[in-house]
Structures are given as C-alpha cells and as structure tokens.
Design an enzyme around this catalytic site. Structure first.
Site, PDB file in Angstrom:
ATOM      1  N   VAL A   1       0.936  -1.234  -0.079  1.00  0.00           N
ATOM      2  CA  VAL A   1      -0.016  -0.066   0.092  1.00  0.00           C
ATOM      3  C   VAL A   1       0.909   1.306   0.053  1.00  0.00           C
ATOM      4  CG1 VAL A   1      -2.011  -0.925   0.923  1.00  0.00           C
ATOM      5  CG2 VAL A   1      -0.211  -0.163   2.573  1.00  0.00           C
ATOM      6  N   LYS A   2       2.278   1.297   0.564  1.00  0.00           N
ATOM      7  CA  LYS A   2       3.018   2.394   0.572  1.00  0.00           C
ATOM      8  C   LYS A   2       2.309   3.222   0.982  1.00  0.00           C
ATOM      9  CE  LYS A   2       6.232   0.460  -3.066  1.00  0.00           C
ATOM     10  NZ  LYS A   2       5.364  -0.576  -3.580  1.00  0.00           N
ATOM     11  N   ARG A   3       1.768   3.334   2.305  1.00  0.00           N
ATOM     12  CA  ARG A   3       0.972   4.453   2.910  1.00  0.00           C
ATOM     13  C   ARG A   3       2.063   5.127   3.794  1.00  0.00           C
ATOM     14  NH1 ARG A   3      -2.153   2.788  -0.775  1.00  0.00           N
ATOM     15  NH2 ARG A   3      -4.307   2.634  -0.074  1.00  0.00           N
TER      16      ARG A   3
END
Lengths: 309, 309
Positions: free
Chosen positions: A105-107
């Site tokens: 998700v690379k949040r």
C-alpha cells in the site's frame, strides 16, 4: 512474532518467495474476462468478479509453495469500490489458505492519519466499543518520506496483533536514485532510512533473529542490496524487481544473509501472467513459474554457500 | 486548466481555504452516531452512513464559502469497503456542489503502479473499450520518495482530464525534518523535491500563472514556507497545519505570492469539529469557523499588502 512466522514458513516451504497479486483486467485469461463481461456488462463489478476468480485460482495453485502473497492495492483501487472488494477478497482468501499477506500500500502520513492507515491494514477500528477489522493484512509497505512519526503509529498494532511493516529503503524503479541516492554527509538518503529501520529492529526482534520491521530493497540494484544487507542484519528484505522488471536469481543473492535467510523475493507478472508465454492454463503456468523461480533462487543460494534448508 | 479554475474560485469566493473532510466516527455529533448505530448496529455500514450524513451536512454548510474540500482517504480506508463508499460519496457530493476535490491520498509507486493510482483518483480505467471513473477527484497528493517516474505517470491524466497534483515537499508533522531537512550539497531534500516541482511547472502552467502541479508545504514551518514560495513561484501551495496542528494566519502568510494568491490553506478538525467548542449545531459551527478563518487570513494578507480581491 510475525517475522518468526515468515522465516519458519520460508524454511518449511523451502521458498523465499512472495507472489505479487497485481491483476490487470486486460491481462486476465480471455475466458474469465468474457464470462464476467457477459454476466455483468462492461462494469466495475464485472472486473471485480473477474479479479476475484483469477486471484483465487492463482492462490489455489501456489499456496502450498510459497509463504506469502503481496496484493498491490493500486491495481484494485483503480477499479473503485468494486476493486476494493476484490482486494479484500484477495487478502481474506490468501489468509484462509494459511498465507501471510503483504499489503503493498506504500502508505505513510502525519501521526493521527498514519494511525488510521494502520487501523485500515493491520489493526482494527473501534465502533461503539467493538473492535472491527477493515482490510486485514499481515505486513504493510510504508513510505518513509514523512519521517519516524509516520512509522511509529504502526507500532502499536504491530505489537498488539503480531503484524509487521516493510519500509521503502531503496526501490526498484529507474528514478529511485533521484532522491534516495542523494548523499547527505557520508550516507545516502536510503542509508539514512536504513538507519531508521535498524533502530526499530533494536526495539522489536523475534527469536529467529529477524524483526517484523523489514525493508524494501529492489533487485534491480544488486550492489546496494549487498551493502544494505550488511547494514540491516535483522531486517527481512522484501525484494521487488525480479522477473518482469529485470532482476534474476544472481541479482537477489545479496539480499540474503549468510544463513540463507532474511529475504523474500517478489515476482508478480512473471508468475500470475506466466500463462501468456506458456501452453498451460493460467493456474498450472503460475505453479510452474513459482517452482522454476524457487529452484533458481535455491540453486543460486546453494552455489553461494547460503543454503538454509 | 485546473489551476486556473482553482485560482479563479479563490478570487470569486475571496477564500484561499480548503476544508479537510477527515471525519472520525467517535467525533461526530452524538445524534448522528446514535441514529446510525440504531439503524445498522455496531457495523462498518453504520459508520459509513454516519460519515455520509455528516460530510454532506458539512459540504452543504460551506460549499459557497470555499473553493475546495480535501478528504483524507485514511479516515475512510480504516472503515474498509464501507468507508470507501463514504469516501466516494464525499468526492461526488462535493463535486455536485461545484467544489474542487483534493484527494489526500499521498500515493506514489513505480511507473505502472503509479499509473494505476492515477487511474483510480484522476483518470479512468478501460473496461472492454469503455472508459470508467473509479474515485473521481480533481487533485491528488503525491509522495515523491520514488522519484520522478512516480509523478510522471500522473501527467497524462492531468493533461487529458484537467486534473492536478500536490507533491509533498515539506510536510507539517514533527519528524518531517528527519529526511526532508537533510542537506545534500547546498540544498535540503525538500528543496530537491521543490526543484522537481519547478521542472513540472515549466512543462505545464495555466493563464493565471499557476501550474496544476502544486506543492504541500506545512504551516508549521513558516520560515521554510517563505523560502519555498520564492523557489516555486508558479506552484500552488497546499498548506496543512492550520488550526489543530498549531498554525495560524500569520504562519501561513509566507505561502502566498505578492499577488496574494498561490496558496490554499487546509483546516480539517478546526472546521468540521468546531461544534465541540461551540453552542451551535455542527453545520453552523463549521460555517462560522470557515468565515472566521477566511477573515483572519484575508485580514493578515491585507496587512501584509498581499490583498488579492
């Protein structure tokens, strides 16, 4: 601890591999596409149902061979609410088959917002006193640009629910060096991020010697991989860039410690769309591609005297 | 071009303000919470319906006063599929009221994955020859850690559909300096990101002199704001950190060019939850809070001889 669970599963399955579930509707087998377009027309629902059928087929074909899958949420988000239903199904179905789920998700955001992302993907939300899961994964990938407080907000859930995260250190894409390779003092920016990962590894580490706070380091930069491996001995490396992005078994060797462990190598298109370069159906082709990748990596590890099994 | 539309709307409404739609269920007015818990039990659906009712109330109360709203997707994602339904409703309802929607998603990934995020939030996906929108916003916020190619993938949709993005340059949180303030050569990392924004501004710029490629620069670092303003004259600044995070009207002055334009200041909790410090209902309190913020900023701009209306 999740890191121990992952390491044990790698050893048990003899497979330091994660299968990337990055389905693109236009790349799905024609029979799946046709069936769902006929059922639901040219709609997001048709796509969602097609993705669900496809992913379940892939998971059925490979769940006994690998420890983990990694759905890339962007490929679901682009199909809206219906796409997110397929994303959730991928997470839930993989877990039902005993797989560890890496939510790619690379949040990352400021404190309270990062906590909401942690709730979304690793923890739970409280509704009127009840704790409810939203999208339940095991690991989430995290973008470090906002600094430590965006990572710190995930730690409570990591400890409470035995979860983990992979922090982007050195990514596999062509322009990753634009910021990540800049030198500040004696170190590059990605080395500074590696230092942050090391600090977290001091705080939390499992009995196998590996921490649930890992690092994303691309297979497309083999030299950096070797240097970062030395720098972060307790971090599990999530290694993208194998297969379609150009990395091979020799390129990923540097991601492994001397014990032959400490890395999981991702392959998405090279497995899930292997059928496009094969006479087999998509499930059999995916299974065959995983077995080949597993053999290639294990053979390379053995030649490199890093055998772990 | 979207930047022109935003600048014209700021001038027309005399309001360089964006209202952050960051609802937390536990902070909603008791009557809304109770009603939906009674209707749907302690479920994600109850929360989603409550968020939808609340957001529509806020939008109804402020749509004539501000040019834009900024839903922070994390606060919806944490409520799963149902939360994303509320997120989409916030985008759609705001657009139906003529507002510009800033999707605060802080996305960014390798090329083809970034394109999927662009499809999700700014563009469309193709299904069997038909082009369909997923979550349709106007601007998206973008994390630059992966370098230029993660931003480049948004450019096609920005040009085709008159959209825009705000690139994270210097964020408002406490640890933002950990990576962003590191010096590489003569410049900090956030200045390097500002250089990238400037390059995009050379490529695309509207008739008002502003580009649809803007920058996120926090109100909590007023000195950096002034320096960055000089460095990126054509970029619209999205300025978080006003209100609950500590920034005031004097702190954001540096975000504006000499023409009094070029910035939109975000306030989330200070507006949508203003009712908690007021005797008014939540809608009236939000409206009053916007009017006060507008007056405070415009007064400060006038004193600073940056009057734009």
């Amino acid at each position: 601890m999740l890191s121990d669970k992952l390491i044990k599963s790698i050893i048990e399955k003899k497979s330091p591999i994660v299968v990337g579930l990055d389905p693109r509707f236009e790349s799905l087998p024609a029979d799946i596409r046709t069936k769902h377009l006929e059922n639901d027309g040219s709609t997001l629902k048709a796509v969602s149902n097609a993705l669900i059928e496809f992913n379940r087929g892939i998971i059925d074909a490979i769940f006994d061979l690998v420890p983990a899958v990694k759905p890339q949420v962007a490929f679901y988000e682009q199909y809206g609410i219906e796409g997110m239903i397929a994303y959730k199904d991928a997470c839930d179905y993989a877990k039902s088959k005993g797989l560890i789920v890496v939510a790619d998700v690379k949040r990352g955001d400021i404190g309270s917002t990062s906590k909401a992302y942690s709730n979304a993907h690793l923890g739970k939300v409280e509704i009127n006193g009840e704790m409810i899961s939203a999208f339940e994964a095991d690991f989430a990938t995290i973008n470090p640009y906002l600094g430590n407080d965006c990572m710190a907000e995930f730690m409570d859930d990591i400890k409470t629910y035995e979860k983990g995260m992979f922090v982007l250190v050195k990514t596999s894409n062509k322009t990753s060096g634009q910021l990540q390779d800049l030198k500040s003092g004696d170190e590059t920016i990605y080395e500074k991020v590696a230092d942050i990962v090391c600090q977290w590894n001091q705080e939390i580490c499992g009995e196998t010697g590996y921490s649930p706070i890992g690092a994303v380091v691309g297979a497309t930069y083999p030299e950096e991989l070797v240097a970062l491996r030395k720098k972060m001995p307790k971090a599990i490396f999530l290694v993208p860039g194998y297969g379609a992005q150009g990395g091979g078994a020799q390129d990923v060797l540097g991601a492994f410690n001397e014990d032959g462990l400490g890395a999981i190598v991702n392959n998405s298109r090279g497995i899930i769309f292997a059928y496009q370069k094969s006479n087999l159906d998509y499930k059999s082709a995916a299974r065959e591609a995983v077995i080949k990748m597993k053999n290639d990596i294990n053979q390379a590890l053995e030649q490199d005297q890093k055998k772990y099994w």
